[in-house]
Enzyme design. Structure first.
Site, short mmCIF file in Angstrom:
data_model
loop_
_atom_site.label_atom_id
_atom_site.label_comp_id
_atom_site.label_asym_id
_atom_site.label_seq_id
_atom_site.Cartn_x
_atom_site.Cartn_y
_atom_site.Cartn_z
N HIS A 169 -11.28 -5.73 8.64
CA HIS A 169 -11.67 -5.26 7.67
C HIS A 169 -13.38 -5.05 7.67
O HIS A 169 -14.14 -5.03 7.51
CB HIS A 169 -12.35 -6.99 6.43
CG HIS A 169 -11.52 -7.27 6.47
ND1 HIS A 169 -10.52 -8.52 7.33
CD2 HIS A 169 -10.68 -7.56 5.09
CE1 HIS A 169 -9.80 -9.55 6.54
NE2 HIS A 169 -9.48 -9.03 5.62
N GLU A 198 0.55 -0.90 -0.36
CA GLU A 198 0.00 -0.40 -0.14
C GLU A 198 1.23 1.03 -0.33
O GLU A 198 0.50 2.16 -0.29
CB GLU A 198 -1.17 0.37 1.54
CG GLU A 198 -2.02 -0.84 1.26
CD GLU A 198 -2.04 -2.47 1.91
OE1 GLU A 198 -2.29 -3.59 1.66
OE2 GLU A 198 -0.31 -2.59 1.68
#
Length: 659
Positions: A465, A398
């Site tokens: 998540h 990322e």
């Protein structure tokens, strides 16, 4: 030290001498000024000039270099005016950051330099982004980025090299191995023997050079750059050198064994090259004295000009205005009346597709976004339409991909970076809050990047998540934060975010993807960023919310038939619509702020404080908040439902109506 002069002319060799001498003479003067208190801090590159000068001169002037603390020679070799450089060191208005940052923490597109941030590693991926832009434009160019041996311990080093290798990017990673990361010797930084050992593991070429031999540096970089331009690929060059002074002057050098100074003093890059040229009769004492006199005069003139420049006067309006690149959004209406029923996920997909068509320079990057179409299938079929150059699968990195986005911006390109889940953005946090958010304020470089963030709980996905992390970025000047609740807004706000040249964090609630639908225009259109939407008008209580909270509030409104609720959907969280909030407060006198994020430190606290300070005379009751519990998001459904604020919302609303 062996100098291979090959077929260099005397003029070329003297020019190299002038180039390596100049930063040394500037440094010697800076050390005096530091003791006099005329500069606040200094990171000395004495002993390492050959790397900066040789590298910079070996490249074409329009090829980007990303330097570090000890690379003054890059700036002087790129002919950055000394008056501006010295003004930068002193925090003056005519410096490259208007006094907002110091030393080499700046960039200049005019001279094709992108300066560092103190976190060191993140700039490596920015070089990847610049190189990717050149590759996409089929320009035969190379980008060179510096790293120290200590900074190479950071994860950003691995991510940047890995991405460059996988994508075949034309980047030279120049590792200045001077033996120490501040006071930590290399044997406490890593266990491998040389940085060139890393090259084969990444699948890239690696070379080792004498970093104190300016001709060896120059020749190696020139040949490497020539090869890379014709056959784009990354290359690692390890320059062996030594830092003759402290990490910065205040840190001293007591931690370094004296014998190392004695050894490396004999390898001084300036003195050795000067001695060689004198012995070879290429340089005479008279010529040398003349060069030194010219440089001394240039330094003095630059200093006098910098001294004559006043310190910046604080101007609140100017400071706030420079946080973002100026952009007056013109809301675009659809060109026809055609509409189609579209789910939230389809609206997001439509926006990306139409923006890709509208902006040929726009590139989408993320994990599994290409053939697989992303884990939520938002970009399914995009590879067939736009090709793999623009729809790019990324490694699991990322931070690097966010840095690539900034590098693309430097080269005038737009990018969308998809976080597979909003939770994973933490792996790239520094790139967002320190690089993307601050680049325009610091040196006028916009970060034209949209970070897509599938967010939210309710799917029993557990702590990693399901997080709502918009407040992390709400606190950071320089970012914009958008959070739509309907398909219409999802498309219009995403188009607007892509159009905006500033970095935008764009949140998409996962549970809304396929649970709601709406007739939306088929054509391209935008929605104004920073403008709230009145979902329902009422007289008893105002609920200020966004995202999933809009649907919770709307459901409760239908259930409470005897209450009149005003529901305001913020849509944009940074900036947020203060005027709409004031108007909504005025309608009811009672305000409840609802969000899915946890209560403590959430956005609701800031809005509540603003309402209390600016709308107190309009209130008939204390401002209240409803939010998720101050825990991580639990996995089991009963625990998750208790975590979320939905079931507490009704109780709070009834209490406020009865106040």
């Amino acid at each position: 030290m062996n100098y291979n002069i090959q077929d260099y002319t005397e003029d070329e060799l003297i020019s190299l001498y002038r180039a390596i001498l100049k930063p040394r003479m500037i440094e010697e003067r800076m050390l005096v000024l530091l003791r006099q208190g005329k500069v606040s801090k200094w990171f000395s590159g004495i002993g390492q000039e050959a790397i900066s000068v040789g590298s910079a001169l070996a490249l074409e002037k329009d090829e980007y270099i990303l330097p570090l603390h000890r690379n003054l020679g890059v700036f002087t070799s790129r002919e950055v005016p000394l008056d501006r450089l010295f003004a930068q060191f002193q925090g003056k208005t005519t410096g490259f950051t208007k006094g907002r940052d110091r030393s080499f923490h700046f960039g200049t597109n005019e001279h094709h330099i992108v300066g560092m941030i103190s976190h060191l590693g993140p700039q490596l991926a920015v070089a990847d982004g610049i190189a990717l832009a050149d590759l996409l434009e089929k320009k035969e160019k190379v980008t060179l980025v510096f790293s120290g041996d200590g900074g190479a311990s950071e994860g950003d080093f691995h991510e940047a090299l890995n991405v460059a290798a996988v994508w075949g990017l034309p980047v030279i990673f120049m590792i200045e191995n001077n033996g120490y990361g501040l006071s930590t010797p290399n044997n406490e930084q890593f266990k491998f023997r040389h940085f060139i050992d890393k090259g084969p593991a990444y699948g890239i070429d690696a070379l080792q050079i004498d970093g104190n031999n300016v001709l060896e540096v120059y020749d190696t970089v020139r040949q490497a750059a020539s090869s890379i331009r014709k056959n784009p690929r990354p290359m690692l060059i390890e320059a062996i050198t030594f830092r003759m002074r402290g990490h910065e002057e205040a840190s001293g050098t007591k931690y370094v064994p004296q014998e190392l100074f004695e050894k490396w003093a004999k390898k001084d890059p300036v003195e050795n090259f000067e001695k060689f040229l004198l012995e070879e009769l290429i340089l005479t004492q008279k010529v040398m004295d003349g060069i030194r006199g010219e440089i001394a005069a240039e330094i003095e003139a630059g200093l006098q000009a910098a001294y004559a420049t006043p310190m910046p006067e604080a101007n609140r309006q100017e400071e706030l205005a420079d946080v973002y690149k100026s952009f007056d959004q013109e809301v675009i209406k659809p060109s026809s009346e055609g509409k189609t029923e579209r789910r939230f996920v389809d609206a997001v997909s439509d926006a990306i597709r139409q923006s890709m068509e509208r902006y040929p320079e726009l590139v989408l990057m993320g994990q599994d976004v290409a053939e697989y179409g992303g884990v939520f299938k938002v970009t399914e079929g995009f590879v067939d339409k736009f090709g793999k150059e623009r729809i790019r699968n990324t490694p699991l990195c990322e931070s690097a991909i966010l840095g690539v986005g900034l590098g693309m911006s430097v080269r005038g390109k737009k990018s969308i970076v998809e976080m597979q889940f909003a939770d994973f953005v933490s792996a790239g946090f520094s790139q967002i809050v320190n690089n993307l958010a601050k680049s325009h304020y610091r040196w006028g470089q916009a970060a034209d990047v949209v970070v897509r963030m599938p967010t939210g709980a309710g799917a029993a996905a557990g702590p990693f998540h399901s997080q709502s992390n918009e407040a992390w970025f709400f606190h950071t000047p320089g970012l914009k934060v958008v959070y739509p609740s309907t398909p219409y807004d999802a498309k219009g706000l995403l188009n607007a975010a892509i159009e905006d040249p500033n970095p935008v964090m764009y949140f998409e609630h996962k549970l809304l993807y396929r649970s709601i639908s709406q007739e939306i225009p088929d054509d391209y259109y935008t929605v104004e960023i920073g403008k709230a939407r009145t979902v329902a008008e009422g007289t008893d209580l105002t609920i200020i919310t966004y995202g999933m909270g809009v649907h919770w509030a709307s459901q409760l409104q239908q259930e409470l038939t005897d209450a009149s609720l005003e529901i305001l959907d913020l849509r944009s969280l940074l900036p947020w619509d203060k005027e709409a909030v004031r108007d909504a407060v005025a309608k009811t006198g009672r305000v409840l702020i609802l969000h899915e994020d946890t209560l403590t430190g959430g956005i609701g606290g800031e809005i509540a404080a603003w309402v209390g300070e600016n709308c107190f005379e309009l209130l008939d009751a204390p401002v209240a908040r409803v939010a998720s519990l101050d825990t991580a998001v639990p996995f089991a459904q009963p625990l998750e439902q208790e975590f979320l604020p939905k079931q507490r919302l009704r109780q709070k609303v009834e209490a406020m109506l009865a106040y």
